[in-house]
Write an enzyme that holds these catalytic residues in place. Structure first.
Site, PDB file in Angstrom:
ATOM      1  CB  VAL A   1      -0.954   0.014   1.206  1.00  0.00           C
ATOM      2  CG1 VAL A   1      -0.207   0.189   2.515  1.00  0.00           C
ATOM      3  CG2 VAL A   1      -2.027   1.086   1.057  1.00  0.00           C
ATOM      4  CE1 TYR A   2       3.232   1.336   4.629  1.00  0.00           C
ATOM      5  CE2 TYR A   2       5.498   0.647   4.373  1.00  0.00           C
ATOM      6  CZ  TYR A   2       4.381   0.780   5.153  1.00  0.00           C
ATOM      7  OH  TYR A   2       4.402   0.348   6.452  1.00  0.00           O
ATOM      8  CB  SER A   3       3.342   6.295  -0.114  1.00  0.00           C
ATOM      9  OG  SER A   3       4.508   5.820   0.542  1.00  0.00           O
TER      10      SER A   3
END
Length: 314
Positions: free
Chosen positions: A53-55
């Site tokens: 999920v980053y970023s």
């Protein structure tokens, strides 16, 4: 040379500071991220923590930016076998949750972005209590058997669900969590200490705490009357409003002065001295921020200093 630490019951040996990849593709562009990664590994670091999920929260981002930058760096440097790569599943906008199908699809997407055929440490990022632990562990075990993942771990999980997961793994002879990534630092102790820490210790799990510096508060740069230009300034500054936050800063200043060390190094050294902790996670968006983080590998606090900080943070 800083000694590496064994990560729980796994065969992984890691530097006592995990480099957080949450800033890659967010507050650090590719060139700056490469420079930080180069400096970290040149100092002996070998443990990089990211997530699919980053970023996603950054302007114009979709998730996966950090893995993409890390993958490009690993390919450019040709050092994949020298770096312990940790990433996570459940939060990417396109790969939400911990269903078996999602875990497998998300892992394949992470492998593509990381430009590698295996992940050293694969975390469930946030537990999903609506998914049976049998389904989660079963899917993770398949990834291990396929050679796509070396070891599995959990982040943001309750003691009850962690216990159930470990018991299922042991009963069925499947892949077993070797590490835990809790929210844990000098101003947030009840997020790990107690039942969760006790279980981790009994089960031989290593803790790799995130928010190790409380969004920057434990670097000491946030003081009454000062303003800091940082994307995380609001979260860090709130600790100044609490009596505990001010007590912790005073104790950190005292111990830091005794060692002629940065406040951040002392805060990380306290964490590194706690039961089960193998390597706190901290991120740097510039090379200049790294020395204070890397210093944790060289600084050993006395029992009295650890106790001083423990009492201040109670």
């Amino acid at each position: 040379m800083t000694s590496l630490r064994k990560l729980g019951t796994s065969d992984l040996e890691v530097f006592p500071l995990a480099l957080g990849g949450n800033v890659f593709g967010w507050t650090a562009d590719q060139d700056r991220s490469f420079a930080v990664l180069d400096a970290y590994t040149a100092a002996g670091g070998n443990f990089v923590d990211t997530a699919d999920v980053y970023s996603a929260w950054g302007d114009g981002n979709q998730g996966g930016e950090s893995e993409t930058i890390l993958g490009a760096w690993l390919e450019a440097r040709g050092n994949r076998s020298d770096v312990v790569v940790a990433t996570k599943v459940s939060q990417h906008p396109d790969f939400q949750g911990l269903s078996a199908a999602n875990i497998k699809a998300a892992a394949d997407a992470s492998l593509r972005r990381l430009r590698t055929d295996y992940i050293d440490l694969y975390y469930t990022h946030f537990d999903r209590p609506d998914v049976p632990v049998e389904e989660i562990i079963g899917a993770l075990d398949e990834l291990v058997k396929a050679g796509k993942v070396r070891h599995i771990a959990a982040s943001n999980i309750s003691a009850e669900r962690l216990r159930a997961s470990l018991e299922f793994s042991d009963r069925e002879g499947l892949a077993r969590y070797v590490a835990l990534q809790p929210h844990y630092n000098l101003v947030s102790r009840d997020t790990y200490e107690g039942e969760l820490q006790d279980l981790a210790e009994r089960a031989g799990l290593a803790a790799v705490p995130y928010y190790a510096l409380a969004s920057g508060f434990l670097t000491g740069k946030y003081r009454p009357g000062t303003e800091v230009a940082s994307a995380r300034a609001g979260g860090a500054a709130k600790h100044l409003e609490t009596e505990r936050g001010r007590r912790v800063l005073d104790a950190l200043d005292e111990v830091a002065a005794a060692h002629d060390a940065p406040v951040a190094t002392v805060a990380l050294a306290w964490l590194a001295a706690q039961p089960t902790v193998a390597a706190p996670i901290a991120s740097a968006r510039t090379v200049e921020q790294l020395p204070a983080l890397l210093g944790v590998g060289e600084l050993t606090l006395s029992e009295a200093e650890v106790e001083r900080l423990t009492q201040a943070s109670a």
